[in-house]
Design an enzyme around this catalytic site. Sequence first.
Site, mmCIF file in Angstrom:
data_model
loop_
_atom_site.group_PDB
_atom_site.id
_atom_site.type_symbol
_atom_site.label_atom_id
_atom_site.label_comp_id
_atom_site.label_asym_id
_atom_site.label_seq_id
_atom_site.Cartn_x
_atom_site.Cartn_y
_atom_site.Cartn_z
ATOM 1 N N THR A 10 -83.670 13.861 34.172
ATOM 2 C CA THR A 10 -82.303 13.368 33.914
ATOM 3 C C THR A 10 -81.350 14.489 33.486
ATOM 4 O OG1 THR A 10 -82.943 12.770 31.669
ATOM 5 C CG2 THR A 10 -83.026 11.017 33.334
ATOM 6 N N ASP A 13 -80.504 20.326 35.546
ATOM 7 C CA ASP A 13 -81.411 21.082 36.428
ATOM 8 C C ASP A 13 -82.306 20.131 37.214
ATOM 9 O OD1 ASP A 13 -80.306 23.240 35.178
ATOM 10 O OD2 ASP A 13 -82.153 23.991 34.281
ATOM 11 N N ASP A 56 -95.053 11.062 29.440
ATOM 12 C CA ASP A 56 -94.430 11.538 28.199
ATOM 13 C C ASP A 56 -95.062 12.869 27.804
ATOM 14 O OD1 ASP A 56 -93.379 11.847 25.640
ATOM 15 O OD2 ASP A 56 -93.417 9.691 25.250
ATOM 16 N N LEU A 57 -94.213 13.871 27.586
ATOM 17 C CA LEU A 57 -94.738 15.176 27.160
ATOM 18 C C LEU A 57 -95.398 15.085 25.787
ATOM 19 C CD1 LEU A 57 -91.854 17.556 28.354
ATOM 20 C CD2 LEU A 57 -94.201 17.519 29.230
ATOM 21 N N LEU A 78 -89.256 20.908 33.265
ATOM 22 C CA LEU A 78 -87.892 21.117 32.771
ATOM 23 C C LEU A 78 -87.649 20.266 31.523
ATOM 24 C CD1 LEU A 78 -85.989 20.912 36.199
ATOM 25 C CD2 LEU A 78 -87.239 22.846 35.201
ATOM 26 N N SER A 126 -86.658 30.272 28.287
ATOM 27 C CA SER A 126 -85.226 30.356 27.974
ATOM 28 C C SER A 126 -84.828 31.726 27.427
ATOM 29 C CB SER A 126 -84.895 29.290 26.934
ATOM 30 O OG SER A 126 -83.649 29.556 26.337
ATOM 31 N N GLU A 128 -82.913 32.075 25.127
ATOM 32 C CA GLU A 128 -82.830 31.935 23.668
ATOM 33 C C GLU A 128 -84.010 32.638 22.990
ATOM 34 O OE1 GLU A 128 -80.562 30.275 21.361
ATOM 35 O OE2 GLU A 128 -79.365 30.695 23.129
ATOM 36 N N TYR A 150 -85.747 25.640 18.271
ATOM 37 C CA TYR A 150 -85.837 25.488 19.732
ATOM 38 C C TYR A 150 -86.406 26.761 20.362
ATOM 39 C CZ TYR A 150 -84.223 25.572 24.577
ATOM 40 O OH TYR A 150 -84.166 25.700 25.944
ATOM 41 N N LYS A 154 -89.845 27.469 22.443
ATOM 42 C CA LYS A 154 -89.878 28.013 23.808
ATOM 43 C C LYS A 154 -90.765 29.262 23.899
ATOM 44 C CE LYS A 154 -87.359 25.439 26.620
ATOM 45 N NZ LYS A 154 -87.916 24.842 27.850
ATOM 46 N N HIS A 180 -77.152 28.195 31.930
ATOM 47 C CA HIS A 180 -76.625 27.756 33.230
ATOM 48 C C HIS A 180 -76.038 26.364 33.054
ATOM 49 C CE1 HIS A 180 -80.964 27.286 32.881
ATOM 50 N NE2 HIS A 180 -80.851 26.176 33.573
ATOM 51 N N ARG A 185 -73.623 18.983 33.022
ATOM 52 C CA ARG A 185 -74.116 19.425 31.719
ATOM 53 C C ARG A 185 -73.842 18.346 30.675
ATOM 54 N NH1 ARG A 185 -77.691 22.660 29.135
ATOM 55 N NH2 ARG A 185 -76.893 24.742 28.725
HETATM 56 O O1 G4F Z 1 -73.844 25.661 24.644
HETATM 57 P P1 G4F Z 1 -74.776 25.986 23.545
HETATM 58 O O2 G4F Z 1 -75.223 24.853 22.694
HETATM 59 O O3 G4F Z 1 -75.999 26.735 24.242
HETATM 60 P P2 G4F Z 1 -77.153 27.700 23.691
HETATM 61 O O4 G4F Z 1 -77.390 27.497 22.255
HETATM 62 O O5 G4F Z 1 -76.818 29.084 24.123
HETATM 63 O O6 G4F Z 1 -78.427 27.176 24.492
HETATM 64 C C1 G4F Z 1 -78.375 26.751 25.855
HETATM 65 O O7 G4F Z 1 -78.795 27.786 26.714
HETATM 66 C C2 G4F Z 1 -80.165 28.176 26.555
HETATM 67 C C3 G4F Z 1 -80.447 29.313 27.523
HETATM 68 O O8 G4F Z 1 -80.473 28.870 28.829
HETATM 69 C C4 G4F Z 1 -81.086 27.000 26.755
HETATM 70 F F1 G4F Z 1 -82.362 27.380 26.591
HETATM 71 C C5 G4F Z 1 -80.720 25.897 25.789
HETATM 72 O O9 G4F Z 1 -81.518 24.751 26.039
HETATM 73 C C6 G4F Z 1 -79.272 25.541 26.010
HETATM 74 O O10 G4F Z 1 -79.152 25.054 27.327
HETATM 75 O O11 G4F Z 1 -74.127 27.080 22.566
HETATM 76 C C7 G4F Z 1 -73.627 28.317 23.047
HETATM 77 C C8 G4F Z 1 -72.892 29.027 21.904
HETATM 78 C C9 G4F Z 1 -73.672 29.084 20.585
HETATM 79 O O12 G4F Z 1 -73.565 30.375 20.018
HETATM 80 C C10 G4F Z 1 -72.973 28.085 19.672
HETATM 81 O O13 G4F Z 1 -73.038 28.413 18.289
HETATM 82 O O14 G4F Z 1 -71.709 28.279 21.602
HETATM 83 C C11 G4F Z 1 -71.552 28.203 20.192
HETATM 84 N N1 G4F Z 1 -70.713 27.042 19.865
HETATM 85 C C12 G4F Z 1 -69.474 27.107 19.275
HETATM 86 N N2 G4F Z 1 -68.994 25.869 19.074
HETATM 87 C C13 G4F Z 1 -71.007 25.746 20.062
HETATM 88 C C14 G4F Z 1 -69.930 25.007 19.559
HETATM 89 N N3 G4F Z 1 -72.091 25.156 20.631
HETATM 90 C C15 G4F Z 1 -72.106 23.800 20.737
HETATM 91 N N4 G4F Z 1 -73.164 23.210 21.333
HETATM 92 N N5 G4F Z 1 -71.058 23.033 20.244
HETATM 93 C C16 G4F Z 1 -69.958 23.587 19.644
HETATM 94 O O15 G4F Z 1 -69.042 22.872 19.221
#
Ligand code: G4F
Length: 326
Positions: A10, A13, A56-57, A78, A126, A128, A150, A154, A180, A185
């Site tokens: 869901t 990806d 279920d994982l 995924l 990831s 991360e 998280y 990973k 990505h 999203r």
């Molecule tokens: O969009 P984010 O929540 O993504 P993050 O933490 O980089 O992780 C994503 O990418 C990873 C790599 O592919 C994946 F493994 C993971 O599952 C996920 O898809 O946050 C990106 C950045 C962070 O630094 C966060 O602190 O945006 C900053 N941010 C600022 N304001 C925020 C916000 N993030 C979120 N989610 N919401 C905010 O309001």
Amino acid sequence: MPRALITGITGQDGRYLAELLTSKGYDVFGMVTGRDNPMIPRVCANAPSLEIVEGDLQDLGSLISLLDAVAPDEVYNLGAASSVGRSFAQPEITADVTAIGALRLLEALRVRDGGSGAVRLYQASSSEMFGTARVSPQDELTPFHPRSPYAVAKVFAHHTTVNYREAYGLHASAGIAFNHESPRRGIDFVTRKISIGVARVRLGLQQTIALGNLDAARDWGFSGDYVEAMWLMLQQPEPDDYVLATGETHTVRDFVEVAFAAAGIDDWERHVVHDPRLLRPSDVDVLVGDASKARERLGWKPRVSFPELVRMMVEADLEQEARHDS
Ligand code: G4F
């Protein structure tokens, strides 16, 4: 016809991958934990031949039964508790689904197929995991320094995948994917939060967007490009690990600015408020990947650029929000 099983069907990806595999003639099975998931109709809309199956994982027995029932040639793991922010509030669920869940799937494959390597596995690792990386850009040899529950989960899943490959001969590959995104999203992630917010500001439905850390920089690509690399990895005779990235990094502030500009708004500062509650206990400052290995060995490179991605997301949300409002 090859058969593929996708956990995390869901998510964005899962949906792009199901469409890609369907177009290649696969029988595709998408795993959900329960059939009451409201995303299921949307997931099936663009991949009509996709079959939804339950598993279920968090339950090894269900995974063994599912592998018996589906008999896949390829499995794409995924599924994860994928919000980095939420993982601080739910570290135990995060570890159980994301870390032990991957272990359970590997165990199910080991028990079922031994070391035959007959079933090929993709593990969604990831960027991360790099966290406070000491090297830039990051590649397959860069040491990990995870900065969230998280990311720690990973890292466990990644090392376990490599270990099962080396110890039991599983055909298990890991894609170390940098961020990505897409119009699909979830709104838990900053890019979609911004694109929906910008659309709503443009349409006069809200005045501001509340954000946390604007200085964080990420290597953002398009989800639809990344699922092609996942498939390519499983077509290789030998399993391996690959960084998937664009090689460019941009701050959250850049994303905001380009998104507002795409909606014809130049004075974006008036529409963004800082909310310290959205700051994480520990964050990742800058990530940027070196995907040379994927380019050289898989012939993969991302097609959608950063400005194209932002525009795609904002335009999709402008359309969606205008429809909801009418
Ligand atoms: O969009 P984010 O929540 O993504 P993050 O933490 O980089 O992780 C994503 O990418 C990873 C790599 O592919 C994946 F493994 C993971 O599952 C996920 O898809 O946050 C990106 C950045 C962070 O630094 C966060 O602190 O945006 C900053 N941010 C600022 N304001 C925020 C916000 N993030 C979120 N989610 N919401 C905010 O309001």
